[in-house]
Design an enzyme around this catalytic site. Sequence first.
Site, PDB file in Angstrom:
ATOM      1  N   SER A  47      15.413  21.355 -14.677  1.00 38.63           N
ATOM      2  CA  SER A  47      14.161  22.169 -15.024  1.00 38.63           C
ATOM      3  C   SER A  47      14.808  23.289 -15.825  1.00 38.63           C
ATOM      4  O   SER A  47      15.613  23.899 -15.816  1.00 38.63           O
ATOM      5  CB  SER A  47      13.594  22.426 -13.603  1.00 38.63           C
TER       6      SER A  47
ATOM      7  N   GLN B 120      -4.937  -4.692 -43.320  1.00 29.26           N
ATOM      8  CA  GLN B 120      -3.800  -4.103 -43.451  1.00 29.26           C
ATOM      9  C   GLN B 120      -3.356  -3.047 -42.454  1.00 29.26           C
ATOM     10  O   GLN B 120      -2.188  -2.629 -42.334  1.00 29.26           O
ATOM     11  CB  GLN B 120      -4.265  -3.041 -44.707  1.00 29.26           C
TER      12      GLN B 120
ATOM     13  N   GLU C 275      10.265   8.463 -16.965  1.00 31.39           N
ATOM     14  CA  GLU C 275       8.801   8.941 -17.324  1.00 31.39           C
ATOM     15  C   GLU C 275       8.428   8.722 -18.728  1.00 31.39           C
ATOM     16  O   GLU C 275       7.199   8.459 -18.869  1.00 31.39           O
ATOM     17  CB  GLU C 275       8.781  10.496 -16.959  1.00 31.39           C
TER      18      GLU C 275
ATOM     19  N   LYS D  61      16.327  21.153  -9.721  1.00 26.81           N
ATOM     20  CA  LYS D  61      15.745  20.148 -10.103  1.00 26.81           C
ATOM     21  C   LYS D  61      16.625  19.139 -10.867  1.00 26.81           C
ATOM     22  O   LYS D  61      17.429  19.470 -11.762  1.00 26.81           O
ATOM     23  CB  LYS D  61      14.368  20.549 -10.704  1.00 26.81           C
TER      24      LYS D  61
ATOM     25  N   TYR E 291     -10.050 -13.379 -45.690  1.00 25.58           N
ATOM     26  CA  TYR E 291      -9.299 -12.187 -45.743  1.00 25.58           C
ATOM     27  C   TYR E 291     -10.190 -10.889 -46.105  1.00 25.58           C
ATOM     28  O   TYR E 291     -11.172 -10.834 -46.697  1.00 25.58           O
ATOM     29  CB  TYR E 291      -7.942 -12.096 -46.909  1.00 25.58           C
TER      30      TYR E 291
ATOM     31  N   HIS F 212       0.898  -1.243   0.090  1.00 25.99           N
ATOM     32  CA  HIS F 212       0.059  -0.068  -0.055  1.00 25.99           C
ATOM     33  C   HIS F 212       0.901   1.266  -0.091  1.00 25.99           C
ATOM     34  O   HIS F 212       0.440   2.295   0.599  1.00 25.99           O
ATOM     35  CB  HIS F 212      -1.050  -0.091   1.120  1.00 25.99           C
TER      36      HIS F 212
END
Length: 439
Positions: free
Chosen positions: A248, A293, A261, A254, A288, A127
């Site tokens: 940053s 495609q 990310e 920073k 088909y 948790h």
Amino acid sequence: MYKQDIEGSIAHAMMLAKQGIISKEDAEQITAALKEILNEVENGTVVFDEQAEDIHMNIETILTERIGEAGKRLHTGRSRNDQVALDIRMYVKEEIIKIKMEILNLISTLNNISKEHKNTIMPGYTHLQRAQPVSLSHHLLAYVEMFKRDIDRLCDTYKRTDVMPLGSGALAATTYPLDRDFTASVLGFKNITLNSMDGVSDRDFLLDLLSALSIHMMHLSRFCEEIILWASHEFKFIELSDAYSTGSSIMPQKKNPDMAELIRGKTGRVYGSLFALLTVMKGLPLSYNKDMQEDKESVFDAIDTVKMVLPVFTNMLLTAKFIKENMYKAAGGGFTNATDAADWLVKNGVAFRDAHEIIGKLVITCINKNKSLEELTLEEYREISPVFNESVYEAISLKACVNARTVPGGPSEEYITKLIEINDEYLKNIKNCNDGLQL
């Protein structure tokens, strides 16, 4: 898929000549010209004609321009429907092996990092709350197990991809006496499709691949989420190399975990490819349909994304610095050894439910006095329960808490050492065989 298309055409020509459907001379002329075209495509000297509709017609048109009537005979006994089904299977087989090699490199990297951190103590979480102490190795090797399952899924996908559809024709095979097993053998396929309608319309193997890649990206994304947390000031468990983070544009203090990310974000892109193809296929009648495609863009993009992400992720880990002292401090500051204190009481004759209650009171005492369990005096312990004695301190030391868990699957140094050896053996034994890098 020019390479797969040309290789498939060469095998088809060889089979047609073997069966006496075209002459040996025509087959030799076709084969020589196709190899020449392949070299020119790879050298960038071939100009494709957009009016020729697709790669299949482009190559056949160039071939016919060069060798005349013999080139026109290549398409005997096949359709673009089974031709494209063959090409995409050949392409996917090759790409699965490349992706598995990258995952195996990641597994090797994690296993090697784990050898250095068997005694690096950190908190394990449930948790997102500090729960029990583990080693960094134990944590990293959890991802190794995930990635080994990813390898298994790709092996299963390879098995279902390794089925040769050429000879299915447009949907109802052909009246020519094709030797499909011969063609499969030349192209390195283990089996042939057993129903021509399914042969041209099956895209399950692509859904298998996209599903396997989506699950793999989910694992990478979970790992990236933890790296992002660990790199924050609140955790400070890891410091990423400048090569895999950025500053940053406005805040000079920073250091943003951009690569982690971006990989986390790319996961949604691969999921999108899976759902796009599922949606394309959901309403298609046999056999088909031109809708199919749409499978290429989804598959190409997902494969390219995973192949781009994996080496970046591996090198991000290789160049990262784990801050051991912060991990150890965090493990000690969240009462992660409370369960071990309760286990100590049980081993000294206290019922577990009573032990649970006693340790709860101890934790409240610690919070009120701003102390950890290790910092409480024996007198403070005995105020809660007279059962406590000096040996409790050894039992709740973080290292002892980790190393006492020798059960297979646990975080003890003894077991982790064995698991690392198991993984080394796994990496050593995995080999390139007919079903594609499978043990």
